[in-house]
Design an enzyme around this catalytic site. Structure first.
Site, PDB file in Angstrom:
ATOM      1  N   SER A  54       0.855  -1.199   0.000  1.00 57.53           N
ATOM      2  CA  SER A  54       0.000   0.000   0.000  1.00 57.53           C
ATOM      3  C   SER A  54       0.880   1.234   0.000  1.00 57.53           C
ATOM      4  CB  SER A  54      -0.855   0.009   1.277  1.00 57.53           C
ATOM      5  OG  SER A  54      -0.046   0.402   2.387  1.00 57.53           O
ATOM      6  N   ASP A  55       0.283   2.378  -0.329  1.00 61.10           N
ATOM      7  CA  ASP A  55       1.030   3.605  -0.094  1.00 61.10           C
ATOM      8  C   ASP A  55       0.949   3.894   1.413  1.00 61.10           C
ATOM      9  OD1 ASP A  55       1.415   6.635  -2.073  1.00 61.10           O
ATOM     10  OD2 ASP A  55       2.443   5.946  -0.271  1.00 61.10           O
ATOM     11  N   TRP A  56       1.676   4.899   1.848  1.00 61.22           N
ATOM     12  CA  TRP A  56       1.852   5.156   3.276  1.00 61.22           C
ATOM     13  C   TRP A  56       0.511   5.329   3.992  1.00 61.22           C
ATOM     14  CZ3 TRP A  56       6.930   6.811   5.390  1.00 61.22           C
ATOM     15  CH2 TRP A  56       6.881   6.992   6.752  1.00 61.22           C
ATOM     16  N   GLY A  57       0.135   4.332   4.796  1.00 60.80           N
ATOM     17  CA  GLY A  57      -1.088   4.459   5.590  1.00 60.80           C
ATOM     18  C   GLY A  57      -2.359   4.312   4.788  1.00 60.80           C
ATOM     19  N   ALA A  58      -2.260   3.916   3.545  1.00 60.15           N
ATOM     20  CA  ALA A  58      -3.450   3.899   2.682  1.00 60.15           C
ATOM     21  C   ALA A  58      -4.462   2.849   3.115  1.00 60.15           C
ATOM     22  CB  ALA A  58      -3.050   3.675   1.221  1.00 60.15           C
TER      23      ALA A  58
END
Ligand code: GLC
Length: 735
Positions: free
Chosen positions: A262-266
């Protein structure tokens, strides 16, 4: 390790351990001595989760990497090594032009070499994975992250995606000097509504399929090892929770077998999007959709075990995801060598080597775009001239983009230093002229507010005016700050900052011979700059050799060869603006008395400078365009050949571009679509024939009944030095 051994390892791992491999912890949450820190505990990581993690990111210090790897492997029940990942998107310490500038080189092979260089430095220093290439198609200059893309064109982005992935990964990931590439941001993150970062993306199925998805597929076809999901919603569904995007399209249709992060914290943000009610639902949705690793939040760590125990998530899904993480580690050879050949001594040898600097210089020169050159004011004579270099970028050393994690000013050559190295026989003066930023708009970057030294604006202006009055030519060095672009860097006003606009206006009052060099992360609204300059050179953020590249181009040691990979709008009201637009039924014919046409009352439809535009110090005559036949069939292509001649008095490079237009389709078709390009370098007087092959594959699109195919009919094939070329031949596709 053999695959069978991996399977034995997986079988021997507890569920908690397997889930641990699906967790990436932020490097800044690992304290010295590789201990868990308060922020990690506050975020919800337990000590066990922490040491069970499968990866971390943004740890770049070699000794720290080694210490962390040793400590985590010691704690990990099966001593499984960590993956070390990071954003090395335009070079490690040998920082080269931002990707949007590279796109303007129309030289994907060069970007492949840049990626290989970046991998060599990164791997020697201990990195395993880079979060690059970013291949999002971008058409809106308000969006700050256009700088990370290679531009507005689908085909161009496909070409760069392929070469960059190959450059990073080399022939064998286990080799020293290779890193795993991670294509991002999947998908269509580059089309946020209003050009505002993280905003929603709404695209028709055809636009998504024909224009935005192909570059990701090109990276997959090139063997990219990782894909990163994007923050945005795509047609009302967060990409990070989209089973269609990930399991159906990416894995089942395109055959991607690598790892999805995932992207950061997505994953956590699925709740903030309002499609889940808590972490458990977010973990459920993301895992069902196919996300293997949770970047920098404990959503997976805190919820997956219970979901499996409750029978809501099959343990097989966890096993599949965990096996993909273990497989990547195995491909990198980490089970045999957890440091992946990293070696501080070797790192010092390769980092910033002469060869690497030369490659950065080559890329910086090829990426600059000469937008305007009235009365050939450029190149400047190398002797006998009084030249005033004026502007905040005259002596600046930060000539690299905001994502240059390890870029250092002390590694960077300023324009002043570049000029002094080659223009000894001119009388050159240098002045800052004004502050870079407009104090009315405080600018913050990743680590805090951008501070400018206190300046006496009146004194700066007076000094610049005095030097300008005495000069034959004024070279203005102006532009955005690097933090005006990049993540979170959307702008509603895409002009250079007001103090610089004022400076240019004042200098133009006392000296008409102005050359402006721009440093920027996006296409800008440069009407004021254009009006007051006889020449405009777009230098983007050229990297550590930027000063030498700009100086060499200004004085003709080398000639510009870049072509715009993204249109420069007339002003921000036009965006999104792109060359491959549709005609509409009421295309503007220039007659402003006819009100009922698709136009603005107060600005032109066309961008100030279009995709594919770029000048050099010579002229190319397109002498003829010929075709091998009039009919393309599924079995037989047609070739189109253009004969070009360098009719100037010095060598030059032209990017010959091939565009196709489908004159009629079951759905509307763009006025042009780039389908080929070739960089051609010719000596003065030299001629060459450039030939493109047109086959039916190039003619395919998503038709009215949603099939991806070519439809019989009439086509134009254009060939020229810009998307504005009208030189074409006609052919038919017979089906
Ligand atoms: C960021 C970016 C992504 C980057 C990742 C890791 O938020 O969206 O491009 O690779 O986090 O730093």
């Amino acid at each position: 390790m053999q695959k069978e051994q991996l399977e034995i390892l997986l079988k021997d791992m507890s569920l908690r351990e397997k889930i641990g491999q699906l967790v990436q912890i932020p490097g800044f949450m690992i304290g010295s001595g590789s201990v868990i820190t308060g922020p990690a505990l506050e975020m919800g990581f337990s000590e066990e989760d922490f040491y069970n993690a499968g990866a971390t990111l943004s740890v770049f210090d070699f000794d720290q990497i080694k210490e962390i790897q040793d400590k985590f492997m010691e704690h990990q029940p099966h001593h499984i090594p960590l993956l070390f990942m990071g954003d090395i998107i335009n070079g490690y310490r040998s920082v080269f032009p931002i990707p949007l500038a590279q796109g303007c080189s129309f030289d994907p092979e060069l970007s492949g070499r840049l990626a290989a260089m970046s991998a060599k430095e990164s791997a020697a220093a201990g990195l395993h994975v880079t979060f690059s290439p970013m291949v999002d198609v971008v058409r809106d200059a308000r969006w700050g992250r256009v700088m990370e893309s290679t531009g507005e064109d689908t085909y161009l982005n496909e070409c760069f995606a392929k070469e960059t992935v190959k450059g990073y990964q080399g022939s064998n990931l286990a080799d020293a000097g290779s890193v795993a590439a991670c294509v991002k941001h999947y998908a269509a993150y580059g089309a946020p509504e209003g050009g505002r970062d993280y905003n929603v993306v709404e695209l028709s199925d055809r636009t998504l399929t024909d224009d935005y998805l192909p570059p990701y597929q090109a990276a997959v076809d090139a063997g990219v090892e990782m894909v990163m999901t994007s923050f945005n919603t795509l047609n009302r569904l967060p990409a990070t929770g989209s089973k269609w995007l990930m399991r159906d399209l990416l894995r089942d249709t395109w055959g991607f077998s690598g790892m999805l992060i995932s992207d950061w914290g997505a994953i956590n943000e699925l709740e903030l999007h309002g499609v889940t009610k808590d972490g458990a639902e977010s973990a459920y949705l993301a895992m069902k959709a196919g996300v293997d690793m949770d970047m920098c939040t404990p959503v997976y760590a805190l919820n997956l075990q219970k979901l499996v125990e409750e029978g809501k998530i099959a343990e097989e899904l966890i096993d599949e995801a965990c096996m993909r993480v273990l497989t990547l580690k195995n491909k990198l050879g980490l089970f045999e060598d957890p440091y992946h050949h990293a070696d501080q001594v070797k790192a010092e040898d390769v980092i910033l080597s002469r060869e690497h600097r030369e490659l950065c210089l080559e890329a910086a020169e090829e990426s600059c775009v000469l937008l305007k050159n009235k009365r050939d004011i450029l190149p400047l004579a190398k002797e006998g001239l009084k030249i005033a270099f004026i502007g905040p970028y005259t002596e600046a050393h930060r000539l690299y983009g905001v994502w240059s994690m390890l870029g250092r000013e002390e590694d960077t050559v300023s324009v002043k230093e570049g000029v002094e190295a080659i223009a000894q026989n001119n009388e050159c003066t240098f002045s800052k002229g004004c502050r870079m930023l407009d104090p009315k708009y405080p600018l913050y970057e990743f680590h805090g507010r951008v501070e400018e030294e206190e300046t006496d604006d009146e004194e700066l202006l007076l000094d610049a005016m005095t030097k300008a009055k005495r000069a034959d030519v004024c070279v203005m060095l102006l532009g955005e700050h690097p933090a005006h672009s990049g993540e979170g860097g959307s702008r509603g006003d895409i002009r250079i900052p007001k103090p610089q606009r004022k400076l240019l206006k004042e200098i133009a009052k006392v000296n008409p011979n102005i050359v402006t060099v721009l440093f920027h992360g996006r296409p800008l609204d440069i009407r004021g700059v254009d009006r007051r300059s006889k020449a405009v050179l777009a230098a983007w953020f050229p990297g550590i050799e930027g000063g030498n590249a700009v100086a060499r181009l200004l004085f003709g040691e080398s000639a510009p060869s870049g072509k715009l990979a993204m249109s420069f709008p007339y002003n921000v009201a036009q965006v999104p603006v792109h060359y491959d637009h549709f005609t509409t039924a009421r295309a503007f014919n220039g007659d402003i008395t006819n009100r009922f046409q698709s136009r603005y009352l107060d600005i032109p439809n066309d961008p100030l400078y279009p995709f594919g535009h770029g000048l050099t110090y010579t002229t190319f005559d397109y002498m003829s365009i010929e075709q091998s036949g009039d009919v393309v069939t599924c079995d037989s292509p047609v070739t189109v050949s253009v004969r070009i001649k360098n009719i100037g008095n010095r060598a030059g490079t032209e990017v010959v571009q091939l565009y196709i237009r489908d004159l009629k389709g079951s759905v509307v078709r763009p006025v042009k679509k780039l389908k080929g390009f070739e960089r051609v370098t010719l000596e003065a007087g030299e001629e060459k024939t450039v030939t493109f092959t047109i086959d039916h594959e190039m003619l395919k699109f998503t038709t009215a009944d949603m099939r991806f195919e070519a439809e019989p009919g009439e086509f134009y094939a254009y060939a020229g030095g810009s998307s504005r070329t009208e030189r074409h031949v006609t052919f038919t596709f017979a089906g």
